[in-house]
Design an enzyme around this catalytic site. Structure first.
Site: not given
Length: 377
Positions: A40, A59, A62, A168, A182, A239
């Site tokens: 996320d 991460d 980054d 959504n 999934a 979510s």
């Protein structure tokens, strides 16, 4: 694009737990020993709710090992699974460990390649549940979902339960092909009715609460909460529904069920509510856990060995042909023996064959005699 939507605080935590069967679990059924990756925007690494509950993360954005959350969305998702809300509620699987994997930037956007990389990184580093609470908008993005993200899900499916928010957009669509293993999660309100914003259309989907879900939120200002929070807030969206299912998957894996079986049990025990928009039905965590012993018994019962009659085809034992009558015809006479592959030991010629040879020989003699007589003239 993220699918979380801000909503007023005041979620009825116990009603949501009751709706999804978490109130039927014992205190020991808490997901202990299971690592849930929240792929996320990262997680607030300094939030007190996660003290001692975080596994080393990554991460991807980054390229470092501090997947902090400048956005706020990932922190909220993680809190639904395991964090204490700080406002009268607790995580659904408080014994589970959260693995934060940041694949989205401070605005909540990220590439499909980064998302796929995050999924694989999580599975490679021990996550057995992977929560994906984000989506894409537009036809092109849905087509692209058959690409790297779907491939990554297939690659890790034997090691992890992958849970995906439906989105959504209030649309009827199937996010992934049926071949992508999934669990898609649609959002319902506290009464089990589909939320007005949720996407629907996957018959394999599971429904879970997604309206005013109370969970952890960054204390310091973030993109979703620019004014900061007291440590908890309510959000609405698919979510928020997805981590309910991820928490239930963690509790199932705690029992020793493998990922594929856990996913199957979650779908099989979902409570149908008569509305096809909710797919297989509303999540029932307690029913899924209660079904584990039956699965374990079936898995431990060996398949029956074949009997003597089914172990191998019967092979006739050769006998002395002189002492065994030939098969009889319907009128009681004996059938002639023929030279065939079924009877390779019979070297004789049949009566029919002998007759044909005699006729042919006679015809040849007749022709030769005629030729000889013609020459004599």
């Amino acid at each position: 694009m993220l699918v979380g939507v801000c909503a007023p605080a005041g979620a009825v935590v116990e009603a949501q737990r009751s709706l999804t069967g978490f109130d039927g679990l014992s205190a020991e059924q808490d997901g202990s020993g299971v690592v849930v990756a929240v792929v996320d925007t990262g997680v607030d690494l300094d939030h007190p709710a996660f003290a001692g509950r975080l596994a080393p993360g990554w991460d991807v954005v980054d390229s470092d090992d501090r997947p902090d959350d400048p956005h706020g969305h990932g922190t909220h998702v993680a809190g639904v699974v395991t964090g204490f809300s700080g406002a009268g509620g607790s995580g659904l699987a408080p014994g589970a460990t959260i693995m934060p994997v940041r694949v989205l930037d401070a605005d909540g956007y990220g590439s499909l390649a980064d998302i796929a990389a995050g999924i694989e990184w999580a599975a490679d580093h021990g996550a057995t549940v992977i929560n994906l609470s984000f989506g894409d908008s537009g036809r092109l993005d849905r087509i692209r979902k058959s690409g790297p993200v779907a491939a990554a899900i297939r690659k890790v499916s034997d090691r992890a339960v992958v849970v995906v928010a439906a989105g959504n957009d209030s649309q009827f669509e199937q996010i992934f092909r049926a071949s992508v293993p999934a669990i898609v999660v649609v959002a319902v309100d506290d009464a089990g009715e589909p939320a007005e914003f949720t996407n629907v259309g996957d018959p394999r989907a599971i429904a879970a609460p997604g309206v005013e879900v109370l969970s952890t939120a960054p204390v310091d200002p973030s993109t979703v909460f620019p004014g900061g929070t007291s440590g908890a807030a309510a959000l609405s969206g698919t979510s928020m529904a997805a981590p309910f299912v991820s928490a239930a998957a963690a509790v199932l894996l705690q029992t020793g069920a493998p990922p594929a079986t856990a996913a199957e049990l979650l779908r099989a025990t979902a409570e149908p509510n008569g509305d096809p928009r909710t797919g297989a039905g509303v999540l029932d965590a307690a029913a899924a856990v209660a079904a584990v012993p039956a699965w374990a018994d079936a898995a431990s019962t060996p398949s029956p060995l074949p009997t003597d009659s089914s172990a191998a085809p019967t092979v006739p034992v050769p006998t002395d042909p002189s002492s065994t009558p030939s098969p009889g015809l319907a009128d009681g006479s004996l059938a002639p023996q023929v030279n065939s592959e079924e009877n390779p030991d019979n070297r004789g010629l049949s009566t029919t064959t002998m007759t044909l040879l005699a006729i042919g020989l006679l015809a040849l003699v007749t022709v030769l005699a005629a030729v000889y007589a013609a020459r004599r003239r």
